[in-house]
Scaffold this active site. Sequence first.
Site, PDB file in Angstrom:
ATOM      1  N   SER A 143       2.204   5.012 -57.201  1.00 42.01           N
ATOM      2  CA  SER A 143       0.753   5.228 -57.219  1.00 42.01           C
ATOM      3  C   SER A 143       0.011   3.911 -57.261  1.00 42.01           C
ATOM      4  O   SER A 143      -1.186   3.875 -56.995  1.00 42.01           O
ATOM      5  CB  SER A 143       0.341   5.991 -58.480  1.00 42.01           C
ATOM      6  OG  SER A 143       1.087   7.140 -58.630  1.00 42.01           O
ATOM      7  N   HIS A 145       2.513   7.100 -49.951  1.00 40.23           N
ATOM      8  CA  HIS A 145       1.932   7.666 -51.170  1.00 40.23           C
ATOM      9  C   HIS A 145       1.490   9.102 -50.890  1.00 40.23           C
ATOM     10  O   HIS A 145       0.444   9.328 -50.274  1.00 40.23           O
ATOM     11  CB  HIS A 145       0.762   6.771 -51.616  1.00 40.23           C
ATOM     12  CG  HIS A 145       0.147   7.183 -52.912  1.00 40.23           C
ATOM     13  ND1 HIS A 145      -1.133   6.854 -53.255  1.00 40.23           N
ATOM     14  CD2 HIS A 145       0.641   7.900 -53.952  1.00 40.23           C
ATOM     15  CE1 HIS A 145      -1.403   7.356 -54.448  1.00 40.23           C
ATOM     16  NE2 HIS A 145      -0.344   7.993 -54.887  1.00 40.23           N
ATOM     17  N   ASN A 205      -6.167   5.348 -55.895  1.00 40.36           N
ATOM     18  CA  ASN A 205      -6.231   5.194 -57.351  1.00 40.36           C
ATOM     19  C   ASN A 205      -7.195   4.118 -57.806  1.00 40.36           C
ATOM     20  O   ASN A 205      -7.637   4.117 -58.946  1.00 40.36           O
ATOM     21  CB  ASN A 205      -4.832   4.969 -57.905  1.00 40.36           C
ATOM     22  CG  ASN A 205      -4.070   6.278 -57.855  1.00 40.36           C
ATOM     23  OD1 ASN A 205      -4.641   7.334 -58.077  1.00 40.36           O
ATOM     24  ND2 ASN A 205      -2.803   6.223 -57.507  1.00 40.36           N
TER      25      ASN A 205
END
Length: 282
Positions: free
Chosen positions: A118, A139, A189
């Site tokens: 992540s 991802h 993220n």
Amino acid sequence: MKNIVVVGCGTMGNGIAHLFAQNNYDVYLNDISDEYLQKALKIISNNLDRQIKKGEITEEQKNSTLTNIKATTNLESALQNPDLVIEAVSENINLKKDIFNKVDKISPPKTIIASNTSSISITELAQSTKRAEKVIGMHFMNPVPVIKLIEVIRGKSTSDETCKIIMDLSKSLNKTPVEVNDFPGFVTNRILIPMLNEAIYCVMQKVAEPEAIDTVMKLGMNHPMGPLTLADYIGLDVCLSIMNVLYEGFKDPKYLPCPLLLEMVANGNLGRKTGKGFFNYN
Ligand code: NAD
């Protein structure tokens, strides 16, 4: 591309194995214990049943998907001839580096090595191998069989050829790949987790109750899930470790984790997986 190895059969690993197997790839699913592997196969089977109920697949497709997955604790034997290895073990840089090093040593030169991390640098993981041009980030989002996006992360040495193979492969899985460069937290993220952290500040400073904060973001911003429900779903420990990666990567205080997040993780209230986070799940 035919032979895929997935290392780690947790939340993401079992979803990735499910996705590839359903698209007729041969998948080796690896983890450290048989117990974990059996649990993962059961989860995949239950998720396939859900797809049958929705009319998305047939019973036959379920059976062939399960037949396409070989579960093993023996990583070496799985690495004899893979086209692609996807690492999906816990978000720990030293653990991931060890696995990259091992996969590089054992698998043939053609093998591309991808990480589902992540937030950890793909360039840094690539340095544990002698094939940095064949290392890339893939991802996936949770739940893997459902969410359309794959964020494809190019490390500093990832070759154009590797990137093209992975973009094409992602499309063959009926996903939408988006290419991004290797910065802490990538795009997903870097934007998502600080937003969740800010929602946690709102709880700590008593701006509103958790349910009210989630309702504001759902109804006002049209988010499908409130930020605190999402943080509980992702796992508060995972959110914390991503904030730490962002802070260490940019050295900018705007990425400091909220003290309430630190406290909840220290108390073992990690969200859905422990039954308690911002909401109760028992
Ligand atoms: P998880 O804790 O559910 O699963 C991790 C698995 O790795 C466990 O089954 C563990 O036994 C296994 N493992 C640990 N050491 C191993 C080893 N040496 N060899 C083989 N297996 C080993 O974690 P997860 O949520 O599936 O996350 C996996 C990766 O995916 C992490 O890098 C995470 O950051 C990333 N990710 C998670 C999400 C999410 O929503 N959970 C979303 C996108 C990406």
